[in-house]
Enzyme design. Structure first.
Site, PDB file in Angstrom:
ATOM      1  N   ASP A   1      -5.031  -7.207   5.645  1.00 47.73           N
ATOM      2  CA  ASP A   1      -6.285  -6.530   5.302  1.00 47.73           C
ATOM      3  C   ASP A   1      -7.339  -7.578   4.959  1.00 47.73           C
ATOM      4  O   ASP A   1      -8.469  -7.555   5.454  1.00 47.73           O
ATOM      5  CB  ASP A   1      -6.011  -5.611   4.095  1.00 47.73           C
ATOM      6  CG  ASP A   1      -7.153  -4.647   3.824  1.00 47.73           C
ATOM      7  OD1 ASP A   1      -8.143  -4.680   4.571  1.00 47.73           O
ATOM      8  OD2 ASP A   1      -7.048  -3.870   2.853  1.00 47.73           O
TER       9      ASP A   1
ATOM     10  N   TYR B   1       0.818  -1.221   0.000  1.00 52.85           N
ATOM     11  CA  TYR B   1       0.000   0.000   0.000  1.00 52.85           C
ATOM     12  C   TYR B   1       0.849   1.269   0.000  1.00 52.85           C
ATOM     13  O   TYR B   1       0.369   2.343  -0.308  1.00 52.85           O
ATOM     14  CB  TYR B   1      -0.941   0.032   1.218  1.00 52.85           C
ATOM     15  CG  TYR B   1      -2.019  -1.029   1.197  1.00 52.85           C
ATOM     16  CD1 TYR B   1      -2.210  -1.839   0.084  1.00 52.85           C
ATOM     17  CD2 TYR B   1      -2.850  -1.222   2.283  1.00 52.85           C
ATOM     18  CE1 TYR B   1      -3.175  -2.814   0.066  1.00 52.85           C
ATOM     19  CE2 TYR B   1      -3.829  -2.198   2.271  1.00 52.85           C
ATOM     20  CZ  TYR B   1      -3.983  -2.997   1.158  1.00 52.85           C
ATOM     21  OH  TYR B   1      -4.947  -3.968   1.142  1.00 52.85           O
TER      22      TYR B   1
ATOM     23  N   ASP C   1      -2.341 -18.287   0.957  1.00 49.96           N
ATOM     24  CA  ASP C   1      -3.475 -18.973   0.314  1.00 49.96           C
ATOM     25  C   ASP C   1      -3.979 -20.110   1.223  1.00 49.96           C
ATOM     26  O   ASP C   1      -5.189 -20.296   1.399  1.00 49.96           O
ATOM     27  CB  ASP C   1      -3.105 -19.492  -1.082  1.00 49.96           C
ATOM     28  CG  ASP C   1      -1.713 -20.103  -1.141  1.00 49.96           C
ATOM     29  OD1 ASP C   1      -0.927 -19.938  -0.189  1.00 49.96           O
ATOM     30  OD2 ASP C   1      -1.398 -20.768  -2.144  1.00 49.96           O
TER      31      ASP C   1
ATOM     32  N   LYS D   1       4.024 -15.283   1.793  1.00 49.72           N
ATOM     33  CA  LYS D   1       3.983 -15.975   0.500  1.00 49.72           C
ATOM     34  C   LYS D   1       5.436 -16.202   0.085  1.00 49.72           C
ATOM     35  O   LYS D   1       5.864 -15.823  -1.010  1.00 49.72           O
ATOM     36  CB  LYS D   1       3.194 -15.100  -0.501  1.00 49.72           C
ATOM     37  CG  LYS D   1       2.861 -15.764  -1.817  1.00 49.72           C
ATOM     38  CD  LYS D   1       1.765 -16.799  -1.715  1.00 49.72           C
ATOM     39  CE  LYS D   1       1.560 -17.464  -3.068  1.00 49.72           C
ATOM     40  NZ  LYS D   1       0.818 -18.720  -3.016  1.00 49.72           N
TER      41      LYS D   1
ATOM     42  N   ASP E   1     -10.424  -9.395   7.676  1.00 56.01           N
ATOM     43  CA  ASP E   1     -11.851  -9.334   7.325  1.00 56.01           C
ATOM     44  C   ASP E   1     -12.466 -10.732   7.300  1.00 56.01           C
ATOM     45  O   ASP E   1     -13.594 -10.928   7.760  1.00 56.01           O
ATOM     46  CB  ASP E   1     -12.039  -8.679   5.942  1.00 56.01           C
ATOM     47  CG  ASP E   1     -12.255  -7.180   6.061  1.00 56.01           C
ATOM     48  OD1 ASP E   1     -12.073  -6.640   7.163  1.00 56.01           O
ATOM     49  OD2 ASP E   1     -12.605  -6.541   5.044  1.00 56.01           O
TER      50      ASP E   1
END
Ligand code: NAD
Length: 361
Positions: free
Chosen positions: A250, A143, A226, A194, A254
């Site tokens: 993020d 970001y 994943d 990852k 959620d």
């Protein structure tokens, strides 16, 4: 002696002022019981600040926050400001606040309350007892990494670019926060990355392992993002504390939040190395129900409990608020968002009143 705390209140937009009003009453009652004195100061942020000053985070607000012991934020945003240029959008104020206070760690608990287990979209036996804390890096990663932007290539084609980057020190400081947080819980930390594909993730993993040497009591594991997404819905009980970068955090926070099924119940904390933290509900400003006394104030109230626990080190007062919330749910009180059969539906203010009664009782 009475312990004094300066708290900046940022009501923001939509349901923000309604849920924050309830929370201030709760803090005043708790303050009396635990010999704490809160001095509240209010600042403008988001759409409310845009309307009054033209910018989503006026300098006075940031100064107010910097000079306080903790910041209690409600929510920002709404249809009215959705089409403004990005620099003037309410969300830009939120990012500015995080950057201005150097809040690099975001703590989001996802706890299944037995009273609300039916609100989860997963089967009862899968979610029963779930108690996860996601520690997300908040000021680095894709970001914020440079270069970023939409550029035109030599052939005239547009190319969008973001860069996922972390320095060793950025990883180390969030790792310390996560190890400390997991120590206050079940001492199990899962680092999500990852590393099989991304170099930045390989560095992340190396540094988390290096920092773990200082925390021999914490059981550290690693998982690819994943797989973590899959495991969160397959067997969420395997997780205690999760540490991950900005983008993965993020998304995963959620997903973890939704295991609980009730966005109106979820608090969060954003912390820096020193200075005030920001404590706010996970949900947004809910413009669809703003001003109708329908909002669930409990995520905001539980954010105040996180403020007491993680920001002010007042764990006993935090416990009391959390127990009060459970007691109100035990008595069957529900706002519309968490309503179920045979429960007593109440509005925002009444939920506040019954909670105050329990806390004073
Ligand atoms: P939202 O969280 O505001 O609302 C999603 C749904 O959940 C709505 O139906 C809403 O009524 C309901 N809801 C949310 N909080 C509730 C509560 N406490 N009690 C009862 N119901 C509740 O998300 P959205 O609709 O995607 O966004 C609305 C605005 O909020 C947008 O402008 C968005 O940018 C902003 N937003 C702000 C934050 C923040 O301040 N941190 C976070 C997310 C969204």
């Amino acid at each position: 002696m009475t312990q004094q705390y300066g708290i900046t209140l940022l009501p923001g937009d939509g349901i923000g002022p309604e849920i924050l009003a309830v929370t201030v009453e709760v803090l005043n009652v708790i303050g009396k019981q635990f010999d704490l004195s809160f001095k509240f100061q209010e600042g403008l942020i988001g759409g409310a600040a845009i309307d009054e000053t033209g910018e989503p985070l006026p300098k006075e607000t940031l100064d107010l926050c910097r000079n306080s012991d903790a910041v209690l934020l409600a929510a920002i945003g709404g249809y009215k400001w959705d089409n403004l240029p990005r620099q003037q959008r309410p969300e830009t104020g939120l990012l500015g606040l995080r950057a201005g206070l150097n809040l690099f760690a975001n703590l989001r608990p996802a706890t299944i309350l037995p009273q609300l287990i039916d609100a989860s979209s997963l089967k009862k036996e899968v979610v029963e007892g779930v108690d996860i804390m996601v520690v997300r890096e908040l000021t680095g990663g894709v970001y914020f990494g440079q270069p970023k932007g939409i550029f035109t290539t030599e052939t005239g084609e547009k190319r969008g670019v973001n860069t996922m980057a972390y320095t060793e020190s950025e990883i180390d400081r969030i790792a310390h926060v996560a190890f400390e947080a997991s120590r206050k819980r079940k001492s199990k930390l899962c680092s999500v990355d990852k590393a099989n594909v991304l170099d930045v993730s390989q560095l992340w993993r190396d540094r988390v392992i290096a920092v773990s040497e200082k925390y021999p009591d914490i059981e550290l594991s690693h998982m690819y993002v994943d797989n973590a997404a899959m495991q969160l819905v397959r067997n969420p009980k395997q997780f205690d504390t999760i540490i991950t970068g900005n983008l993965f955090g993020d998304i995963l926070s959620d997903a973890a939040a939704m295991l609980t099924g009730s966005i109106g119940m979820l608090p969060s904390a954003s912390l820096g190395s020193s200075g005030p933290g920001v404590f706010e509900p996970v949900h947004g400003s809910a413009p669809d129900i703003a001003g109708q006394d329908k909002a669930n104030p409990l995520a905001q109230v539980l954010s105040a409990a996180m403020m007491l626990r993680y920001g002010l080190n007042e764990a006993a007062a935090a416990d009391k608020i959390e127990q009060g919330v459970l007691a109100v749910l035990d008595q069957g009180y529900r706002t519309g968002d968490i309503m179920s059969l045979n429960m007593k539906q109440v509005g925002c203010q009444e939920m506040g009143q019954v909670l105050l009664k329990v806390l004073e009782g």
